[in-house]
Design an enzyme around this catalytic site. Structure first.
Site, PDB file in Angstrom:
ATOM      1  N   GLU A 144     -20.638   8.361  19.589  1.00  0.00           N
ATOM      2  CA  GLU A 144     -19.875   8.441  20.832  1.00  0.00           C
ATOM      3  C   GLU A 144     -18.739   9.471  20.798  1.00  0.00           C
ATOM      4  OE1 GLU A 144     -18.747   4.461  21.993  1.00  0.00           O
ATOM      5  OE2 GLU A 144     -20.824   3.939  22.399  1.00  0.00           O
ATOM      6  N   GLU A 161     -27.284   1.786  21.805  1.00  0.00           N
ATOM      7  CA  GLU A 161     -26.418   0.608  21.976  1.00  0.00           C
ATOM      8  C   GLU A 161     -26.552   0.113  23.405  1.00  0.00           C
ATOM      9  OE1 GLU A 161     -22.209   0.833  21.011  1.00  0.00           O
ATOM     10  OE2 GLU A 161     -22.657   1.933  19.164  1.00  0.00           O
TER      11      GLU A 161
HETATM   12  C1  FCB Z   1     -19.208   1.113  21.774  1.00  0.00           C
HETATM   13  C2  FCB Z   1     -18.946   1.285  20.302  1.00  0.00           C
HETATM   14  C3  FCB Z   1     -19.146   0.028  19.496  1.00  0.00           C
HETATM   15  C4  FCB Z   1     -18.667  -1.189  20.220  1.00  0.00           C
HETATM   16  C5  FCB Z   1     -19.256  -1.239  21.601  1.00  0.00           C
HETATM   17  C6  FCB Z   1     -18.894  -2.464  22.393  1.00  0.00           C
HETATM   18  O1  FCB Z   1     -18.476   2.038  22.480  1.00  0.00           O
HETATM   19  O2  FCB Z   1     -19.786   2.262  19.776  1.00  0.00           O
HETATM   20  O3  FCB Z   1     -18.485   0.207  18.261  1.00  0.00           O
HETATM   21  O4  FCB Z   1     -17.279  -1.210  20.238  1.00  0.00           O
HETATM   22  O5  FCB Z   1     -18.856  -0.110  22.321  1.00  0.00           O
END
Ligand code: FCB
Length: 437
Positions: A167, A351
């Protein structure tokens, strides 16, 4: 119950769960160095109850049993990260115990038939490098390249896939403009530099790994859909700018070797000298693109200096984070990324998940996962080359500035006893993954 079975997805589609090092390992163990997250958490007002990752889920000593649970659920892959400060406590000197740890962890995954999907950096910068300017210092690309060679020189032969930086938006904007994450700066000049150096470091790490003969290398970017608060030209422009610095800056840099003009309007004057010459490094060819997706934001213009806009509350149901649940955004990002940036390149959802207060009977999380897997299905049927879905997170963990109270896990963690208890969502996914036809 999940409304899908494994067989609803294309052959070879990977399912996995994700974590990151500082959020679960217990960073006080094993000779890891101090990180800028420790410094940030020790500064009152930054993190709820000033909580830090010293013990976290104690995954450092419990990884074998955690991987047993991952395997028992039927997952194919595990997305984890390697802590720079564990491997190189001062950013440059090697800690042999740190290398040994990731070596054992890798073998423990392989023994269970799980594919190791590594992220090199998920935010725990060694404090010693932050002292030198951290992401503001162009040399971070070189330092990161050296870390990459060190850790992947040890475990790179056994990785299924690797991405350099989790990210980049969070590393750049969230941490240097909004000040919500370490190092907690609110400085436009620092932001411009971090937004550029994070991509320079990404490209440098890709070059280093190609040099080691590695393949299946990608990037993991986070995305938020920007919805204009109304249909006025000013609101549409504001949302486009949010989309620009949140989503398009990173995809543009990596896949088109250019940054969006609307973002350069604000950041241009603060960019480091010679940034235009760095795109051959930044734009190193990749083998896949990872998308992290949780929510959207509703954006309205305001009279502040650039970027002259703000988030306003939206009407949709929200998670424990206060984030609106908007699965359409995932479908749209998968199709848009393929159409405008990556073409046939494999896409992975790296994610996706929700924080919830519902404890182990997390029917809300099951609904969230169903809705977002439906979005993946929709994107697939429109031709987006989606090859896998990795949920956040395997277990409840340290949710950064929000400490331990925001629970994203498929496994409930009791932070007093550190006991893991599978939630209903874990059982539902296990059932789904067992349905092979
Ligand atoms: C993302 C992150 C992860 C976690 C999720 C909820 O931005 O990569 O570490 O905090 O959000």
């Amino acid at each position: 119950m999940m409304k899908f079975k494994r067989a609803d997805f294309p052959a070879g589609f990977l399912f996995g769960a994700a974590t990151s090092s500082y959020q679960i390992e217990g960073h006080a163990q094993g000779g890891a160095g101090r990180t800028h997250w420790d410094d940030f958490a020790d500064t009152p007002g930054n993190v709820i109850r000033a909580e830090n990752g010293d013990l976290a889920c104690d995954h450092y000593t419990r990884f074998e049993s955690d991987f047993d649970l991952l395997k028992d659920a039927g997952f194919d892959a595990y997305r984890f990260s390697t802590s720079w400060a564990r491997v190189m406590p001062d950013g440059t000197t090697v800690n042999p115990d740190g290398l040994d740890y990731y070596d054992r962890l890798t073998d423990a995954l392989l023994e269970r038939g799980l594919k190791p999907c590594a992220t090199l950096y998920h935010w725990e910068l060694p404090s010693a490098l932050n002292d030198l300017g951290g992401w503001r210092n162009r040399d971070i690309a070189k330092w990161f390249g050296e870390f990459t060679e060190t850790i992947m020189g040890r475990i790179g032969d056994r990785m299924y896939s690797v991405a350099p930086i989790n990210e980049p938006w969070c590393v750049g904007w969230l941490s240097h403009f909004l000040g919500h994450h370490a190092p907690g700066l609110r400085d436009i000049r620092a932001t411009a530099r971090a937004m550029h150096h994070v991509l320079l470091a990404h490209g440098t790490a890709i070059q280093a790994m190609r040099g080691l003969g590695m393949n299946n290398l990608g990037g993991v970017f986070n995305f938020e859909w920007a919805t204009p608060a109304d249909d006025s030209p000013a609101a549409i422009k504001a949302a486009e700018l949010y989309d620009g610095y949140y989503n398009r800056w990173f995809l543009g840099g990596v896949f088109k070797k250019e940054y969006p003009a609307n973002v350069l309007e604000g950041l241009g004057p603060h960019m480091p000298n010679g940034w235009q010459d760095d795109f051959d490094v930044i734009g190193q060819p990749l083998d896949w693109c990872g998308l992290n997706y949780y929510t959207r934001k509703v954006i309205a213009p305001n009279t502040d200096p650039w970027p002259s806009h703000q988030e306003v509350p939206g009407p949709l149901p929200k998670t424990q984070m206060g984030w609106e649940i908007y699965p359409q955004g995932l479908e749209d990002f998968l199709t848009r990324t393929a159409a405008e940036y990556t073409g046939d390149l494999p896409l992975y959802v790296t994610e996706n998940g929700m924080a919830s207060t519902s404890g182990t009977d997390d029917q809300d999380r099951i609904a969230y996962l169903n809705d977002h897997l439906q979005a993946v299905q929709n994107a697939l049927s429109k031709g987006a080359p989606v090859k896998g879905y990795i949920t956040w997170s395997l277990m409840d963990n340290y949710e950064w500035a929000l400490g331990y109270e925001k629970r994203f896990g498929l496994l409930h963690v009791d932070f007093k006893t550190l006991q893991r208890t599978p939630k209903a969502s874990y059982h539902a996914l296990k059932q789904m993954l067992a349905l092979k036809d």
